[in-house]
Design an enzyme around this catalytic site. Sequence first.
Site, PDB file in Angstrom:
ATOM      1  N   GLU A  28      -1.879   3.872  -1.209  1.00  0.00           N
ATOM      2  CA  GLU A  28      -3.269   3.454  -0.798  1.00  0.00           C
ATOM      3  C   GLU A  28      -2.890   2.137   0.124  1.00  0.00           C
ATOM      4  O   GLU A  28      -1.832   1.567  -0.014  1.00  0.00           O
ATOM      5  CB  GLU A  28      -4.283   3.321  -1.781  1.00  0.00           C
ATOM      6  N   ASP A  29      -4.035   1.617   0.738  1.00  0.00           N
ATOM      7  CA  ASP A  29      -4.126   0.465   1.356  1.00  0.00           C
ATOM      8  C   ASP A  29      -4.405  -0.494   0.752  1.00  0.00           C
ATOM      9  O   ASP A  29      -5.038  -0.308  -0.508  1.00  0.00           O
ATOM     10  CB  ASP A  29      -5.341   0.524   2.528  1.00  0.00           C
TER      11      ASP A  29
END
Length: 381
Positions: free
Chosen positions: A225-226
């Site tokens: 994920e970011d």
Amino acid sequence: MSDHQKMILTVNQIFKKHPLCNNCLGRLFSKKLRRPSNKLLGNKISKNQNSAKKCFICKNLFEKLDYFLKLMLDSSSNYSYDSFSIGVIIKPSIIDKDDFIRSQYKLRGTDGIKTDIAREIAKSFSKKTKKIFDTQKPDITFTVNLKDDSVQLHSKSITFAGRYVKTIRGINQKQKSCVNCSGKGCRMCDFHGISEFESIEGQISKFLFEKIGGTTAKFTWIGGEDKSSLVLGTGRPFFVKLQNPLKRNLKLISFERNSLKISNFKLISESPKQPLKFYSSIQLKISTSSDINSKYLAKLKILEKHPVVVYDKSGKRSEKKILFVNYKKISKNIFTLSLKTEGGLPIMRFIDGDDVIPGISQILDTPCKCSEFDFKDIEVQ
Ligand SMILES: [Zn+2]
Ligand SMILES: [Zn+2]
């Protein structure tokens, strides 16, 4: 002539030219007599021989083994383990002489000197520590170096599986490698391969280094994920292989570290060899360049019907299935999108890129931007 008489004859022959210590003597004849202890046997055979001279094969190496036993006890004192094995490094000239005697006097089929040294040390070490000598799957392996009088210990890596939940934005998943060694481990990073610990990888690593000890921790993630994304629900699965651990178990299944919750944490035999298939439930906040209405957004339902085609940088084509799509208009140019998708869909490119087809901007026919996306859950198939 009996076997025993034949043996005495051979021993006498050898001794005329090549004095041997009791260990070497015993080793060369133990198989013939099916006797367990080489040294005892050697004592018996050589009772009447001149044993004051240096052993032709080993130069009386066996007298030094207590020194190595002590080094092994010292180096292993901080480790928890059940079993061990021993590798031995000796001068090639000793092995050559051992081979020479064995071929000269037709003593093939007897153990080589390295095997015997390892066995002798293992016997004493086992007796002292009550640990099991296991050459197949030992927890720790000693390398006994009789060339430079040192002992090195290597502890077999252990692997854990777990899941993490991330409830605060702004934390990277991965940690940058130590600039000095690019992750291999060096003195500057304490052999960890990383020198900072603020990411998810860093925080879990630090926890393991503190609780279990070890050098590097290598992660296998189920998706990513970011920095700005949350990971909620049951969390994202990961595997971590810890090199050179001091302990070999951890009696807890969950722990918290700052903004991170780790659960389902347990020892496993190894990380999966193949990438695992998984589905991600994602919620995205998307802004559009032109105004939107709900009827317009309904076009997004097409995503449930056909897989999305993804081209990576090298031009490789793959397909990702999207199981369901939900949307909600927030303002005239902002809406939220909920997706359940096959793992590995590149979210940002799916919104505004031209190499994920069809992308959100294409379907809505207006440039879209994703301001944040969060993982509601990750399911492994
Ligand atoms: Zn010897
Ligand atoms: Zn380093």
